[in-house]
Scaffold this motif. Structure first.
Motif, short mmCIF file in Angstrom:
data_model
loop_
_atom_site.label_atom_id
_atom_site.label_comp_id
_atom_site.label_asym_id
_atom_site.label_seq_id
_atom_site.Cartn_x
_atom_site.Cartn_y
_atom_site.Cartn_z
N ASN A 196 0.82 -1.21 0.00
CA ASN A 196 0.00 0.00 0.00
C ASN A 196 0.86 1.27 0.00
O ASN A 196 0.41 2.33 0.40
CB ASN A 196 -0.93 0.01 1.22
CG ASN A 196 -1.90 -1.14 1.19
OD1 ASN A 196 -2.41 -1.50 0.12
ND2 ASN A 196 -2.14 -1.76 2.33
N GLY A 197 2.11 1.14 -0.40
CA GLY A 197 2.98 2.31 -0.44
C GLY A 197 3.82 2.44 0.81
O GLY A 197 3.90 1.50 1.63
N ASP A 198 4.48 3.60 0.96
CA ASP A 198 5.36 3.82 2.12
C ASP A 198 4.56 3.68 3.42
O ASP A 198 3.35 3.89 3.44
CB ASP A 198 5.96 5.23 2.05
CG ASP A 198 6.93 5.35 0.89
OD1 ASP A 198 7.38 4.30 0.37
OD2 ASP A 198 7.23 6.49 0.50
N LEU A 199 5.29 3.35 4.51
CA LEU A 199 4.61 3.17 5.80
C LEU A 199 4.88 4.37 6.69
O LEU A 199 6.03 4.65 7.04
CB LEU A 199 5.13 1.91 6.49
CG LEU A 199 4.80 0.57 5.83
CD1 LEU A 199 5.51 -0.57 6.54
CD2 LEU A 199 3.29 0.34 5.86
N SER A 200 3.81 5.07 7.05
CA SER A 200 3.97 6.26 7.90
C SER A 200 3.65 5.92 9.35
O SER A 200 2.77 5.09 9.62
CB SER A 200 3.02 7.37 7.44
OG SER A 200 3.30 7.68 6.10
#
Ligand code: FES
Length: 311
Positions: free
Chosen positions: A208-212
């Motif tokens: 799901n993309g970068d992890l924030s």
């Protein structure tokens, strides 16, 4: 069975004479009782159920059956078992004392054994109470913490990537963390797992993309990016907070295995089996130029499908 526990190397006598000695003891990880003794006889190792034991004396186990019945018991397949040292089943060592030697416990094979699965489901609450209490205590403590306590976003150095020799292999990093309450300062042993991920594993983790990661106000404190091949997983199982291990599984290969209720995860932290409600929790990670691994020791509530940050 007599209350005395069979000892390794005890002689084993059948109704028709002595046949060998006790080679191992097998424990049931749920009941924490000895389920079988393994008798070494005529160059084979046979699994003899405790129901066949008539008496356990100091250095002698007397069986209720004869030697040809023993020859009919299944042979021990060592690869189907782990030692109790490897799985760390809480309280097992207190219940079963086997000297000198190790207790064997069956390797979890949930996907193959439906009967066993329903057995697990039925007993999960009992087991939860028995072995869960000391484990959920840290969680309770966090729940009882004042709501306004800010999250701890310190970066902690936990080790160096030189310890990691292969890709997609879980490597444990044990470290000390100091805590400061309003009254005391204390130190706790903690551990996390770091994987040097292959591109495929990274793809799974970052699907799901970068992890924030966020602080209590909702501001971003850090972003993990897929360009960094190292991934740190919090050392507690998201099910109820037990410590899990990196183990080889007969059918699934190398996996993270939690001994408490047998959740199984792959190198990307994805749940493969067991009651875990979510994947392993990824931590904010930073690798220095010299390979030092730093993480923020983010903790999430156990037992929830979503990550609810506690600390
Ligand atoms: S704590 Fe239950 S499976 Fe890990």
């Amino acid at each position: 069975m007599a209350s005395m526990q069979p000892k390794i190397k005890s002689k084993v006598r059948c109704t028709d004479g002595e046949i060998g000695e006790v080679a191992h003891v097998i424990a049931d990880p749920l009941s924490l009782e000895v389920s079988h003794i393994v008798v070494r006889t005529n160059g084979t190792e046979r699994q003899v159920p405790v129901s066949s034991i008539g008496a356990v004396r100091d250095d002698l186990v007397e069986l209720l059956c004869n030697s040809s019945q023993v020859a009919g018991f299944p042979e021990l397949k060592r690869e189907d078992f782990l030692t109790s040292k490897e799985v760390e089943i809480p309280h097992l060592e207190n219940r079963i004392h086997v000297e000198p030697g190790e207790v064997l416990v069956p390797f979890p094979e949930l996907e193959k054994s439906c009967a066993r699965r329903s057995f697990f489901t039925g007993f999960i609450y009992v087991i939860g109470v028995l072995i869960g209490l000391p484990l959920v205590w840290p969680v309770l403590r966090f729940v009882m913490k004042p709501m306004y306590a800010p999250y701890d976003n310190r970066w902690l150095k936990i080790g160096n990537v030189s310890k990691i020799k292969a890709e997609d292999v879980g490597v444990q990093f044990i470290f000390k963390k100091s805590f400061k309450d309003s009254v005391l300062e204390r130190e706790e042993d903690k551990n996390h797992w770091v994987v040097k991920a292959t591109p495929e594993t990274l793809q799974k983790i970052y699907k799901n993309g970068d992890l924030s990661f966020y602080d209590e106000k909702g501001d971003v404190v850090w972003v993990n990016k897929q360009t960094v091949p190292y991934v740190a997983f919090a050392g507690k199982c998201p099910h109820l907070g037990c410590g899990y291990k990196w183990r080889s599984h007969k059918t699934r290969g190398q996996v993270f295995l939690c001994p408490c209720h047998l959740s199984i995860y792959d190198a990307a932290g994805t749940v493969l089996d067991g009651p875990a409600p979510r994947p392993l929790d990824v931590l904010p990670i930073k690798i220095s130029a010299t390979g030092d691994i730093e993480v923020i020791d983010v903790e999430y509530k156990a037992g929830k499908k979503e990550q609810v940050r506690l600390a």
